[in-house]
Each structure stands twice: as C-alpha cells, then as structure tokens.
Design an enzyme around this catalytic site. Structure first.
Site, PDB file in Angstrom:
ATOM      1  N   SER A  18      -6.238 -17.388  -8.144  1.00 43.96           N
ATOM      2  CA  SER A  18      -4.661 -17.019  -8.481  1.00 43.96           C
ATOM      3  C   SER A  18      -4.112 -18.403  -9.156  1.00 43.96           C
ATOM      4  O   SER A  18      -4.347 -19.589  -8.925  1.00 43.96           O
ATOM      5  CB  SER A  18      -3.953 -16.997  -6.855  1.00 43.96           C
ATOM      6  OG  SER A  18      -2.596 -16.824  -7.111  1.00 43.96           O
TER       7      SER A  18
ATOM      8  N   TYR B 295      -2.366 -20.566   0.871  1.00 45.80           N
ATOM      9  CA  TYR B 295      -2.928 -19.592  -0.212  1.00 45.80           C
ATOM     10  C   TYR B 295      -3.511 -20.187  -1.310  1.00 45.80           C
ATOM     11  O   TYR B 295      -4.640 -20.216  -1.593  1.00 45.80           O
ATOM     12  CB  TYR B 295      -1.876 -18.503  -0.477  1.00 45.80           C
ATOM     13  CG  TYR B 295      -2.375 -17.661  -1.297  1.00 45.80           C
ATOM     14  CD1 TYR B 295      -3.346 -16.678  -1.115  1.00 45.80           C
ATOM     15  CD2 TYR B 295      -1.637 -17.602  -2.881  1.00 45.80           C
ATOM     16  CE1 TYR B 295      -3.690 -15.689  -2.153  1.00 45.80           C
ATOM     17  CE2 TYR B 295      -2.107 -16.745  -3.671  1.00 45.80           C
ATOM     18  CZ  TYR B 295      -3.191 -15.714  -3.489  1.00 45.80           C
ATOM     19  OH  TYR B 295      -3.615 -14.827  -4.216  1.00 45.80           O
TER      20      TYR B 295
END
Length: 279
Positions: free
Chosen positions: A157, A168
C-alpha cells in the site's frame, strides 16, 4: 477450453498470458482481489478464489464460471498458519501445481493518529495485513521451489508513505520487506516475488466491511477522516504526503492490470521489485 462470450476485463485486450496456469488470489471476493481474479481468468488462468466471505467468493466464482473460467473456492481465515497451508495443499490436490499466488487479502481498519490506536486495533491490522502474506508465501514456496517455477505478487500500500494509518502502514511495510528480501532468496530457484503498492482505490462491490465495529468517531476524528480524503486530492494540510497526482481514486481493474503484469512472463526478469500504482 470454453470460449468466453464476453470479456471479464476489457483491459486484457485479448492477452492470454495465463492459459491453464493455476492462480491463487486471496481476498478475491471483492475489490482488487475480485478484479484480479477476473483479469487472470480473462487471460486463461485457472483461478482459486480464496476468501473468508462465502458470499463474496461465490459471487466471484459465478462471474468467472459464467465466462468459461475453471475455478475453485477456498474459504478460511488466512491470518492462521494452518489455513494458509491447507489452501496450498487443497490447490495441489485439485490441480497438481501452483503457478501464481496473489497475496491480496487485507485492508485498513481506521484512520487516526498513532497514539489513538488501542493494542487490539494494532493487532487487528497486523493479523489482517501481514500474517496472511507471510504465511501464504511460506506455504507456497516449498512447492514452487520444487518445480523451479512460480510467480508471487504481494499487495502492499502507498500507506507506508502516508499518515494516520500507522499499524496498517507497518504491516504493509512488512509485506514490502518480505518481497525485497525473499525475492532475492529465491531468484536462482526459478521463483519470482514482486509487489504492487496501490494508492487509494475506489471499491464499489464491497460485501464485507473492513471494520464491523461501530467507529463512534469524535468530531475531531471525523474531521481527520474528511481531511484524509481531501489530502488524496491534494487539498489541505499534509496534502503532499499522500497526494494522488491524477486527483482521483484508482479503479480495482487498474490495480489488477499491474498485478497481472508482475505475475506474467512479461515481468520474467523482475523480482524483489515494488511497483507503486497511483503515486
């Protein structure tokens, strides 16, 4: 082989790079995973649809099979070691080999400052976004190395270069590290490992929410969430941190195109690479 009556992904433009290649896509019930399953299927792959959601997996399977694609559905929690190894074992039992593994399962739970996350929220992000990739890689590599062939594409990501999603980002940073490190370990063994790092992607087919818990956002947290969306468009404070140059969200099919490239022989001289899509 059955001829598809209509394209699953028009971006494939007639390419047939995966004919009869057994391709596992995790998190294939929706979003980027479903788009990747469609793209690989459109190019001739046999697609193993791995997901926790039966509804999502069955929806993807029906779409693929309606277009003549051979599939297998695997349901399970891929944050668990045994489940990942069972996925590979059942794929081998059914098809005899694993040619492609796309480690896509994951997604962030929430956007907030690092110090606002609870211990459990941090564990949630790591369980969903790091362990499935690591465990599935471990489970698949033995089989790929034995036949000196295989391509793994991990999905990281752009969050690793952004803000407000620290756990995350840390998990996806780990995915990048697995790619760059293990990709070198297996380079001489006929296996390639690469990674795409998508920027913000518009998912319109979501059946399962990323976070089933009530957010109960304070006004300050709600303002942060709105500011984060504005940043992607180059607006407001920190706009340059995770700005989308094209000033729009990407489509799942756009991410799937990059994944298919790295999984294909078109990328046969690439391993340990990270392809940033949308930044």
């Amino acid at each position: 082989m059955t001829t598809m009556s209509s394209p699953l992904d028009e971006r494939a433009a007639g390419a047939r790079r995966f004919v009869d290649r057994v391709s596992i896509v995790t998190g294939a019930g929706q979003g980027i995973g479903a788009a990747t399953a469609r793209r690989l299927g459109a190019e001739g792959a046999i697609v193993v649809i791995a997901d926790l959601s039966e509804a999502g997996a069955q929806r993807t399977r029906d779409m693929l099979e309606n277009h003549g694609v051979q599939t297998m559905v695997f349901l399970g929690d891929l944050s668990e070691w045994d489940t990942c190894h069972r996925l590979m074992d059942e794929t081998l039992e059914r098809f005899g080999r694993i040619d492609v593994l796309v480690n896509n399962v994951g997604g962030p739970y929430r956007s907030q400052y690092m110090w606002e996350f609870t211990e459990e929220q941090m564990y949630q992000d790591m369980r969903r976004n790091f362990w499935p990739t690591m465990f599935c890689m471990h489970a698949a590599l033995t089989h790929m190395i034995a036949v000196e062939s295989g391509a793994i594409v991990n999905v990281a990501s752009s969050a690793v270069r952004g803000i407000l999603r620290a756990p995350y980002a840390a998990a996806k940073g780990g995915v990048i590290a697995l790619t760059t490190s293990v990709g070198l370990e297996v380079a001489e063994k006929g296996v390639r490992i690469n990674c795409v790092a998508p920027h913000t992607t518009a998912v319109t087919d979501r059946l399962v929410p990323r976070n089933t818990e009530p957010l109960n956002l304070t006004p300050e947290q709600e303002a942060l969430a709105q500011a984060r969306l504005a940043r992607f468009m180059g607006e407001g404070p920190y706009a340059g941190v995770d700005f989308t140059p094209m000033r729009r969200r990407g489509g799942p099919e756009e991410q799937a195109s990059a994944i298919a490239f790295l999984a294909s022989d078109d990328a046969s001289f690439m391993t340990g690479q990270v392809l940033w899509v949308g930044t």
